[in-house]
Design an enzyme around this catalytic site. Sequence first.
Site, short mmCIF file in Angstrom:
data_model
loop_
_atom_site.label_atom_id
_atom_site.label_comp_id
_atom_site.label_asym_id
_atom_site.label_seq_id
_atom_site.Cartn_x
_atom_site.Cartn_y
_atom_site.Cartn_z
N ASP A 1 21.35 -24.04 82.40
CA ASP A 1 22.56 -23.76 81.48
C ASP A 1 22.16 -22.41 80.70
OD1 ASP A 1 25.07 -23.40 80.68
OD2 ASP A 1 25.20 -25.50 79.96
C1 BGC Z 1 28.11 -23.76 79.46
C2 BGC Z 1 28.19 -23.82 81.13
C3 BGC Z 1 28.83 -22.58 81.91
C4 BGC Z 1 27.71 -21.52 81.48
C5 BGC Z 1 28.15 -20.05 82.14
C6 BGC Z 1 27.47 -22.39 79.17
O1 BGC Z 1 27.42 -22.27 78.06
O2 BGC Z 1 27.46 -24.69 78.96
O3 BGC Z 1 29.04 -24.88 81.49
O4 BGC Z 1 28.92 -22.79 83.28
O5 BGC Z 1 27.79 -21.36 80.13
O6 BGC Z 1 29.23 -19.59 81.41
#
Ligand code: BGC
Length: 760
Positions: free
Chosen positions: A288
Amino acid sequence: MKTSHRAALARAAAGLLLAAPILAHAQDAQIERKVAALLKQMTLAEKVGQLHQLSGRQFTGPTSSNYADKLADIRAGRVGSMLNVKGVADTREIQALALQSRLKIPLLFGLDVIHGYQTVFPVPLGESASWDMDAIRLSAHIAAQEAAASGIHWTFAPMVDVSRDPRWGRVMEGAGEDTYLGSQIAKARVLGFQGEKLGGTDAVMATAKHFAAYGAAIAGRDYNAVDMSNQQLFQVYLPPFKAALDAGAATFMNSFNTLNGVPATGNAFLQRDILKGSWGFKGFVVSDWGSIREMVPHGYAADLSDAAVKAITAGSDMDMEGYAYSAHLEQAVKAGKVKMKLVDDAVGRILYKKFELGLFDDPYKFSDASREKAVLGDASHRAAALDVAQKSMVLLKNGVPGAAATPLPLSRDLKRIAVIGPLADSQRDLEGGWVVQGDRAPVASLLEGLRSHAGKGTEVVHAQACAPGCATLDASALNAAVTAAAQSDVIVLAIGETWDMSGEAKSRTDITLPGQQEKLFAALKATGKPLVVVMLAGRPLVFNTIADQADAIVYAWFPGTEGGNAVANVLFGDYNPSGKLPITFPRSVGQIPLSYAQYNTGRPVTDEHNVVYKSAYIDSVNTPRYAFGRGLSYTSFTYSDLRLDHSELRGDGKATLSVDLANSGAREGDEVVQLYLRDMVASVVRPLKELKGFQKVHLKPGEHRRVQFIIDRDMLSFYNSQLKWGAEPGEFKLMVGSASDDIRLETDLRLLDASKPGHP
Ligand code: BGC
C-alpha cells in the site's frame, strides 16, 4: 445495449470456465520463457526498477522538481509502474519515456478505479446492497472498459476487506460485514474488471486489497493495529480474498495495519505462507502507499533499508511510493541480506503480467485516442449506472407496518413537493469519494431528478436550508424551508454525510448525522406534513429519532452519476426498491462492532425486560436499529412450504432445501431470499447465524416460485482450533428469511460423520 453487455459477460464467464484452463497452460510456458530470457539480460538496478512504483503529477504537482526526477528515473529504467497517470495523452507521453530505457520495458499504469471511471457507479458498499451479482459485475466491467480506454492497465480494486465497524470510513469501499456475501461480490468484481481475459482492451488487472484484516482496525481508527485470532482471520476475513484469487485476481495489495503485531507489509505468514504458499498465487503483491516505509514508525524495521529487506523477504513485490526498494534493495542484495532469487521472483511476477497484458507487443495498446472517445461517450454506461443505483437503494421505512396506505411511492397527482435539505441539489455529494476522472459526465442532482420525473401538474419547490454538512442552520434559511414545506403535500428531505466524510482516513467517533441536520428534521416534522427522508452516506449512520419519526426512509448511499434519477424512480415507484443492507446499522456507537453473526454467550438475553446478569447493556437493547439483510419493498412476499429432502447427511451427500416464495402484494418486485445456518454444537462455538446462500427473485403480483438451495458438507464446515477446515457431526439449524432478523421458516439437519480435516 444493456443486453449486449450482459451477453459479453456471459461469454466471459463461459470462457473462464471452459476455454481458460487449456489455453492458459500453453501460454503460461511461453510467457515464462520470455520472462526468464528478459531476467537474464537485466542488471540488478534494472530489476529493482521494476519493483518501484511512483505516483504521477496529481499528487506531486506538475512543477515539482521531484516530478522531474521521477521522469528521469523512468527514462533510466528505474521505474516499473506509475499510479495516478491517466488518459491517453498522458499515458502515451509517460510510456514513451520508459521506451527510451535500455531494455524498453513498458510501464504498468495503475489507478484507483473504485466505483467507476467516468461513469460513476454507487460506492461499493451501496452497490453491495443490491445483492445482484450480475449488476455488480457489469458495473466493474464498464469501469474497466472506460479505464482501459484511457490508458489504464490496472485498478486497485476490489477492496474485499470485511468490516463490522462503521466508524471506519473505508466501510464505504467494501462489501460490508459478511464473509459469504463479500466473497460473492469479490468474485463478481474481479470477473467484471478482468473481463474475458487479461490483455483484452476492455479489461484491467484487478487488485484484491488490503491483505489482510485492514477492516478490523481497533476502534475503527484508520491505519490502526489489528489484533485477532487466526481462527477469526481464516473464518471471517480471508475468504473474500480467496474468492478473489479463485476468480483470477491478477494482483494483491497488502495493508497498512499490523496483524497480531506484524505489519501486513512485512508479514511472511500472510504473503508467503498463505497467499503465495498454500493458495498458490502466481500474480504479484503491491504494497500500500508507503506501507514499506511505515514499518519504521510501526517499530518493526529499524530504518528504511531494514524495511526494504523485511518487505521483500515477506513477499511484497512492488513498492508503492515507499522509496525503500529504490534506495536500498540493490545494496541489500550486494550485502547478502536479500537473495537474488527473491528479487528475481518478484520481478518475474511483474514482467509476467506485462507480457500477459500484451504490453511488450504494443506498449500503447491501451492508449488509443479514438477508442477513448468512443468508450467514454457510450450511453449504455449511464443506463447500467442507473440500473445498479436503483438496485442499491434500501427502503428502511415506509409508514407504519400494517397500515392501509404508505407514504411511498409518491403519487404523480400531488400538487406540490418540497425538496429540502443540504444534499437536495448537490451533484458532487451523489458521487461519493474516489472519483478519479476529473472531467466528469454531467450528474443530475436529486432535485433535478425529482423535477424531471414528477407528474405534469406537480410543482417541485426547493429550499436548501443549510450547506452540505449543515455546520450552521441560519434562522431565515430554516424559516424558508419550513414555509416551503408547510405549503406542500409532501416533504422530501435529503440529508446525510457529504461525499468526503466517508472513505480513507475518514474515521468518525460519532456517526450520527453531521451538523444541524437533526434540528432541520425536527422543524420540518413539526409542520405535520408527510416527511420522506433520503439519506446519502458511505457508511451506516445512527439516526434514532428520524428512524422513529420519519414517514419513510430511503438509504441511497452515494449512488453515483445517475443517483438523482435513481432516487426519483424509487420515490415515484417506477422502480420498486429491492436493496438489502450488507451491514448492520447500530443504535449507537457503543454497540460497535455489531454483526448479525454473533455468538450466543453463556448468558444470552431471552427477555428484553429481564437482562440482569445477562450479556446485555443497562442503557440499550442489544438489537441493532436495522439488521443485516433488511430492506423493504412496495410489495410483500410470503414464504411457505419449506422442505428438506434429506434430514441427514453423510459422506459427499447433499440435501436440497426448497421454499415457496410468493408475491402477495400488488406490485412486481424483487426479494432476496436469504439462507442462514447455525451449527448447534461444535468443538469451537459457531455464530448464531451465518449467511450461506441467497437468491434474488423477481415476481409479478400473485406469482410464486420454488427457491432451492443445495446443502453440502462445505456449507457446514469451519476452521477448528487447529485451523483445519471441516464439518463436525451433529445438529444444524437451517433458516430461510427476508433478513437476518426476519427468519420466516426453519428446519433441522443432522450430519452423521466428521470430515477429514483439511483445507477448503
Ligand atoms: C490506499 C489504497 C490505494 C492507494 C493508492 C492508499 O492510501 O490505502 O487503497 O489503492 O492509496 O491510491
